[in-house]
Design a protein around this motif. Sequence first.
Motif, mmCIF file in Angstrom:
data_model
loop_
_atom_site.group_PDB
_atom_site.id
_atom_site.type_symbol
_atom_site.label_atom_id
_atom_site.label_comp_id
_atom_site.label_asym_id
_atom_site.label_seq_id
_atom_site.Cartn_x
_atom_site.Cartn_y
_atom_site.Cartn_z
ATOM 1 N N ASN A 155 0.282 -1.296 -0.199
ATOM 2 C CA ASN A 155 0.091 -0.077 -0.319
ATOM 3 C C ASN A 155 0.637 1.215 -0.047
ATOM 4 O O ASN A 155 0.728 1.987 -0.582
ATOM 5 C CB ASN A 155 -1.178 0.096 1.186
ATOM 6 C CG ASN A 155 -2.258 -0.526 0.971
ATOM 7 O OD1 ASN A 155 -2.242 -0.674 -0.007
ATOM 8 N ND2 ASN A 155 -2.920 -1.356 2.637
ATOM 9 N N PHE A 158 2.706 2.170 -3.342
ATOM 10 C CA PHE A 158 1.446 3.062 -4.843
ATOM 11 C C PHE A 158 0.823 4.138 -4.112
ATOM 12 O O PHE A 158 0.672 4.843 -5.035
ATOM 13 C CB PHE A 158 -0.325 1.742 -4.023
ATOM 14 C CG PHE A 158 -1.752 1.685 -5.166
ATOM 15 C CD1 PHE A 158 -1.218 0.913 -6.747
ATOM 16 C CD2 PHE A 158 -2.287 2.821 -5.195
ATOM 17 C CE1 PHE A 158 -1.847 1.450 -7.074
ATOM 18 C CE2 PHE A 158 -2.936 3.190 -5.439
ATOM 19 C CZ PHE A 158 -2.923 2.919 -7.204
ATOM 20 N N PHE A 159 0.487 3.966 -2.991
ATOM 21 C CA PHE A 159 -0.058 5.370 -2.461
ATOM 22 C C PHE A 159 1.226 6.625 -2.590
ATOM 23 O O PHE A 159 0.621 7.854 -2.523
ATOM 24 C CB PHE A 159 -0.587 5.467 -1.481
ATOM 25 C CG PHE A 159 -2.336 5.071 -0.999
ATOM 26 C CD1 PHE A 159 -2.795 5.581 -1.597
ATOM 27 C CD2 PHE A 159 -1.968 3.225 -0.229
ATOM 28 C CE1 PHE A 159 -4.491 4.279 -2.288
ATOM 29 C CE2 PHE A 159 -3.582 3.134 -0.744
ATOM 30 C CZ PHE A 159 -4.488 3.452 -1.754
ATOM 31 N N LEU A 162 1.194 7.732 -5.823
ATOM 32 C CA LEU A 162 0.211 8.484 -5.640
ATOM 33 C C LEU A 162 0.181 9.729 -5.184
ATOM 34 O O LEU A 162 0.150 11.463 -6.301
ATOM 35 C CB LEU A 162 -1.424 7.928 -5.641
ATOM 36 C CG LEU A 162 -2.954 8.570 -5.338
ATOM 37 C CD1 LEU A 162 -3.508 6.703 -5.630
ATOM 38 C CD2 LEU A 162 -2.983 9.611 -4.602
ATOM 39 N N ILE A 176 -3.243 9.574 3.128
ATOM 40 C CA ILE A 176 -3.718 8.635 2.683
ATOM 41 C C ILE A 176 -3.468 6.893 3.223
ATOM 42 O O ILE A 176 -4.244 6.106 3.366
ATOM 43 C CB ILE A 176 -3.619 8.814 1.283
ATOM 44 C CG1 ILE A 176 -3.512 9.948 1.242
ATOM 45 C CG2 ILE A 176 -4.209 7.628 0.360
ATOM 46 C CD1 ILE A 176 -2.620 9.851 -1.339
ATOM 47 N N PRO A 179 -5.490 5.519 6.990
ATOM 48 C CA PRO A 179 -6.616 5.345 7.283
ATOM 49 C C PRO A 179 -6.500 3.938 6.487
ATOM 50 O O PRO A 179 -7.522 3.371 7.015
ATOM 51 C CB PRO A 179 -7.554 5.922 6.259
ATOM 52 C CG PRO A 179 -6.734 7.052 7.145
ATOM 53 C CD PRO A 179 -5.382 6.832 6.811
ATOM 54 N N ILE A 180 -6.000 3.627 5.823
ATOM 55 C CA ILE A 180 -6.203 2.643 4.622
ATOM 56 C C ILE A 180 -5.409 1.413 5.210
ATOM 57 O O ILE A 180 -5.670 0.345 5.346
ATOM 58 C CB ILE A 180 -5.915 2.949 3.244
ATOM 59 C CG1 ILE A 180 -6.659 3.920 2.555
ATOM 60 C CG2 ILE A 180 -5.985 1.287 2.336
ATOM 61 C CD1 ILE A 180 -7.642 3.856 1.611
ATOM 62 N N ILE A 217 -5.854 -9.290 -1.198
ATOM 63 C CA ILE A 217 -6.992 -7.931 -2.334
ATOM 64 C C ILE A 217 -6.796 -7.015 -2.875
ATOM 65 O O ILE A 217 -6.698 -5.535 -3.523
ATOM 66 C CB ILE A 217 -7.792 -7.563 -1.416
ATOM 67 C CG1 ILE A 217 -9.499 -9.167 -0.976
ATOM 68 C CG2 ILE A 217 -8.991 -6.548 -1.843
ATOM 69 C CD1 ILE A 217 -10.316 -8.574 -0.265
ATOM 70 N N PHE A 218 -5.885 -6.143 -1.617
ATOM 71 C CA PHE A 218 -5.338 -5.009 -2.124
ATOM 72 C C PHE A 218 -3.932 -5.117 -2.565
ATOM 73 O O PHE A 218 -3.546 -3.754 -3.432
ATOM 74 C CB PHE A 218 -4.538 -4.464 -0.478
ATOM 75 C CG PHE A 218 -5.603 -3.762 -0.113
ATOM 76 C CD1 PHE A 218 -6.631 -3.927 0.577
ATOM 77 C CD2 PHE A 218 -5.781 -2.357 -0.170
ATOM 78 C CE1 PHE A 218 -7.570 -3.624 1.549
ATOM 79 C CE2 PHE A 218 -6.809 -1.375 0.252
ATOM 80 C CZ PHE A 218 -7.961 -2.343 1.594
ATOM 81 N N VAL A 221 -5.399 -5.052 -6.283
ATOM 82 C CA VAL A 221 -6.618 -4.026 -7.272
ATOM 83 C C VAL A 221 -4.764 -3.038 -6.799
ATOM 84 O O VAL A 221 -4.894 -2.124 -8.072
ATOM 85 C CB VAL A 221 -6.911 -3.117 -5.716
ATOM 86 C CG1 VAL A 221 -7.673 -2.371 -5.757
ATOM 87 C CG2 VAL A 221 -8.486 -4.239 -5.673
ATOM 88 N N SER A 222 -4.009 -3.218 -6.233
ATOM 89 C CA SER A 222 -2.840 -2.312 -7.142
ATOM 90 C C SER A 222 -2.613 -2.644 -7.829
ATOM 91 O O SER A 222 -2.109 -1.502 -9.244
ATOM 92 C CB SER A 222 -1.861 -1.669 -5.320
ATOM 93 O OG SER A 222 -2.354 -2.109 -4.235
ATOM 94 N N ILE B 128 -10.822 7.603 5.576
ATOM 95 C CA ILE B 128 -10.838 7.397 4.204
ATOM 96 C C ILE B 128 -11.703 8.316 3.154
ATOM 97 O O ILE B 128 -11.266 9.361 2.721
ATOM 98 C CB ILE B 128 -10.925 6.171 3.826
ATOM 99 C CG1 ILE B 128 -10.510 4.827 4.530
ATOM 100 C CG2 ILE B 128 -10.761 5.686 2.261
ATOM 101 C CD1 ILE B 128 -10.789 3.129 4.220
ATOM 102 N N SER B 131 -9.370 11.821 3.451
ATOM 103 C CA SER B 131 -8.291 12.237 3.220
ATOM 104 C C SER B 131 -8.638 11.722 1.318
ATOM 105 O O SER B 131 -7.478 11.994 1.004
ATOM 106 C CB SER B 131 -7.450 10.349 3.639
ATOM 107 O OG SER B 131 -7.727 9.285 2.652
ATOM 108 N N LEU B 147 -5.911 10.916 -9.645
ATOM 109 C CA LEU B 147 -5.768 10.217 -8.372
ATOM 110 C C LEU B 147 -6.661 9.968 -7.072
ATOM 111 O O LEU B 147 -6.589 8.729 -6.854
ATOM 112 C CB LEU B 147 -4.253 11.009 -7.712
ATOM 113 C CG LEU B 147 -3.335 10.920 -9.010
ATOM 114 C CD1 LEU B 147 -2.382 12.175 -8.570
ATOM 115 C CD2 LEU B 147 -2.770 9.985 -8.992
ATOM 116 N N PHE B 154 -10.192 2.326 -3.806
ATOM 117 C CA PHE B 154 -9.778 1.582 -2.092
ATOM 118 C C PHE B 154 -10.433 2.132 -0.959
ATOM 119 O O PHE B 154 -11.153 0.886 -0.275
ATOM 120 C CB PHE B 154 -8.254 1.751 -2.137
ATOM 121 C CG PHE B 154 -7.149 1.837 -2.902
ATOM 122 C CD1 PHE B 154 -6.402 0.285 -2.564
ATOM 123 C CD2 PHE B 154 -6.449 1.662 -4.170
ATOM 124 C CE1 PHE B 154 -5.066 -0.363 -2.519
ATOM 125 C CE2 PHE B 154 -5.551 1.534 -4.778
ATOM 126 C CZ PHE B 154 -5.411 0.465 -4.291
#
Lengths: 233, 235
Positions: A155, A158-159, A162, A176, A179-180, A217-218, A221-222, B128, B131, B147, B154
């Motif tokens: 994650n 990836f972020f 981003l 970001i 929280p994820i 899962i993550f 998706v990434s 989330i 953010s 973005l 997500f």
Amino acid sequence: MESAQNSSNWTGLVLSHLRKDLQIEWRSREAINSMLFFALLVVVLFSMAFDPTADTSREIAGGVLCVATLFASVSSLNQAWAREIRHQVLDALRMTPSDGAALFLAKVLANFLFVSIVQFVLGPIFFVFYNLHPLGNVWLLLLVVPFGTWALVANGTFFAALSIRSRNRELLLPLILFPIFLPALLAMVLSVKTILTGDNSDPSLLWIKLLAGYDIIFTTVSLILFDIVLEAE
Amino acid sequence: MKKLFFALTTLAVLALMGWGYYQAIYVAPTEATMGDVQRIFYYHVPNAMLSYLFFVINFVASLLFLLWRREDPGRAQAADAWALAGAEVGVVFCTVVLITGPLWGRPVWGIWWTWDARLTTTLVLWLIYVSYLLTRRFAAGAQMQTLAAVLSVFGFFDIPFNYLANRLWRTQHPAPVFGGGPDSGIKDPHMLAAFGWNVLAWAMWGLLVLGVRVYVERRQQGIDGAAAQAALAGD
């Protein structure tokens, strides 16, 4: 036959990206050194701030380890991409006909290796500072810690890619990512706590399974969405 | 004409919300064990249900944006406006849920907050989407829209967990009132009516705000687009 060739090309692509990242790190040792020192500082700070007894140590050690890793890796994940922005390397990578997902996976593997090395070095120091005597099955840590680290690094990479495109790049990543990453952090902390205290509150290893599911899962998706992030303009 | 329509719609929504308030506070009978504090339920649950609706709008609009951003930029811009408005209204509804929950929990449980699965996933959901809104402020232009749409995909993963949290696990949060098993549902017709009116009233209010936000955002996009064109033309 063609698809077999494609997949070997793809693996080759991942390996060459990975080799480049490892070579840069081997020569500079920027990421590992800064992460190691940062994590060490967090461990010392927490140890002084709470001055825990043996019992509380077992309760909080998992959390401290996770948070130390989290803070340390956030500081270096931005650098992993910032390096590519200098001299327009990222633009060059975007112009190549290769798959963005391969680049992403190589970066994740490299960062995973760096963070794992940091944890490996930090682990013994951690046990000494917190006077830990684990009461549960310690070998399970070899499962939990890599799973949690993978969740963080996949994650985070990836972020970081981003947020590097935004104006306040260093500030946005934790906003970001935290929280994820929260569900994975929770699963990791609770399973480490169960292992250290040996309280058998989670006999079916539910939290470890949840962590593994989160990783799958993550990461998927990434991998799917990375091309969109790479080509966003 | 447009202003008249807007004024009439707003009045109708306000009247509906007043009616919902009347139903919840005066008409619905007092609950046997909890007393009057149970009436928070008529606000807490409708807001929670509707926050899902707005986050779904955000998710679908984000997917459409990603789908259309190359082929059909005009429609993609419209989708982006819907995504932004959905996230904003969803965060407002989720905030109401997070405020009314502890207000009820304190007298009934004796604590404001506990880290059970339902409460934790709701807080994560809120974090989330906040953010997401921050990301939209920190980046600029078409890049920011892409973005943000990726981040929305997500963020949406938390919603199934949030929905299932008190169905899969034994949580401190009460079991689901609807769709939770053979015993779920509201038995008293007055309570059910008060609940239904409040769902309707809050839905209308949310959709009105959503519509206004989409309209304002579309106007803003038009202004920004014209400014960019003018800059290109060298005026």
